[in-house]
Design a protein around this motif. Structure first.
Motif, PDB file in Angstrom:
ATOM      1  N   GLU A 169       0.825  -1.224   0.000  1.00 44.84           N
ATOM      2  CA  GLU A 169       0.000   0.000   0.000  1.00 44.84           C
ATOM      3  C   GLU A 169       0.852   1.265   0.000  1.00 44.84           C
ATOM      4  N   GLY A 170       2.171   1.088   0.063  1.00 46.83           N
ATOM      5  CA  GLY A 170       3.055   2.259   0.003  1.00 46.83           C
ATOM      6  C   GLY A 170       3.347   2.888   1.353  1.00 46.83           C
ATOM      7  N   ALA A 171       3.038   2.170   2.443  1.00 45.50           N
ATOM      8  CA  ALA A 171       3.309   2.723   3.772  1.00 45.50           C
ATOM      9  C   ALA A 171       4.785   2.561   4.132  1.00 45.50           C
ATOM     10  N   THR A 172       5.236   3.388   5.076  1.00 44.05           N
ATOM     11  CA  THR A 172       6.574   3.245   5.655  1.00 44.05           C
ATOM     12  C   THR A 172       6.364   2.477   6.954  1.00 44.05           C
ATOM     13  N   VAL A 173       7.042   1.328   7.089  1.00 42.17           N
ATOM     14  CA  VAL A 173       6.650   0.413   8.162  1.00 42.17           C
ATOM     15  C   VAL A 173       7.724   0.255   9.245  1.00 42.17           C
ATOM     16  N   GLY A 174       7.329   0.474  10.498  1.00 46.34           N
ATOM     17  CA  GLY A 174       8.173   0.173  11.646  1.00 46.34           C
ATOM     18  C   GLY A 174       7.676  -1.115  12.277  1.00 46.34           C
TER      19      GLY A 174
END
Ligand code: 2YJ
Length: 269
Positions: A169-174
């Motif tokens: 989905e194009g998120a930046t993930v931690g």
């Protein structure tokens, strides 16, 4: 993996109408709508009514969970499917399902919960379906996930799958897990696409979009939550403290089965 217990599922048939209404209030779409949105389909109740689903109680391992088959049957019936629970359990139940012309089979043991399509050779695992469903609730709650920062707590089967869909989905993930090994596995798989979080308490104050996929309670405290916090929580039991729950209000999506089962049904077609 957390095993569901009867008291978590026993009320589902009696509360599914209220559940669906609350979901609509929070997301702007009901259970069938969310399942369609999740997998990019447009099934109507009328279309689902043509499909017969058998739910097979499975006694192996720790045995039956009171109300589990009934809850699965009711969720699927609610979104439109024709459903029945087989009278026989286990292999005899599968035999019965074929004899009664089921199109789809649903069954779960202690580790795996599957939907099988008997004509198309398709199968759907509940972990993947649940991860997809919760990522899409977060996307609905926050008007899309592109370039948004999302924290995933817990890297069990659902948390790890969520990472995959969040990246899509194009998120930046931690990501955070108590077990360093699980973090390493995710890092190895997604490289620079994920950020390993060392201190979950301070990360929780930075991130406003959270997937809570741990089997622990009290992972999220009230002081981590503000008006912009959105939490999608597939983890059972729910990880928020009482105060956190009050504070997050309607910016929380959590259920023991409904979203995952609805997505499994549509995806198996
Ligand atoms: O048929 C029954 O009543 C029981 N055999 C159901 C067992 C349900 N299984 C679980 O709760 C496991 N934790 C697997 C679920 C996978 C969820 N992603």
């Amino acid at each position: 993996m957390t095993r569901l217990v009867s008291k978590q599922v026993i009320d589902i048939p009696d509360t599914i109408v209220a559940y669906d209404r609350q979901l609509s209030e929070k997301l702007g779409c009901n259970l069938l709508g969310l399942a369609n949105y999740t997998i990019g389909t447009n099934y109507t109740e009328e279309m689902l009514r043509q499909k017969k689903v058998a739910i097979i109680p499975i006694t192996t391992g720790q045995g039956l969970i009171g109300g589990f088959s009934e809850a699965v049957a009711e969720i699927l019936k609610f979104i439109g499917f024709e459903t029945f629970i087989t009278e026989q359990t286990d292999l005899s139940g599968i035999d019965e399902a074929y004899r009664r012309n089921a199109d789809l089979l649903f069954m779960a043991d202690d580790n795996t919960f599957l939907a099988l399509n008997l004509t198309k050779r398709k199968w759907v695992n509940n972990d993947q379906a649940t991860a997809k469903a919760y990522v899409s609730t977060l996307s609905k709650l926050s008007n899309g996930l592109k370039d948004k920062s999302v924290l995933v707590l817990g890297l069990g089967p659902i948390g790890s799958e969520s990472v995959k869909y969040l990246i899509k989905e194009g998120a930046t993930v931690g990501v955070y897990d108590l077990e360093a090994e699980k973090m390493e596995v995710i890092k190895e798989k997604y490289k620079s696409q994920v950020k390993l979080i060392e201190d979950s308490a301070s990360a929780l104050k930075d991130y406003q979009l959270i997937i809570e996929a741990t089997p622990a309670s009290d992972t999220i405290l009230a002081d981590c939550i503000d008006a912009q916090t959105f939490i999608a929580a597939p983890g059972v039991p729910l990880g928020l403290t009482r105060e956190a729950l009050d504070k997050v209000g309607s910016n929380l999506i959590h259920d023991p089965l409904q979203l995952g089962v609805a997505v499994m049904g549509l995806e198996a077609l």
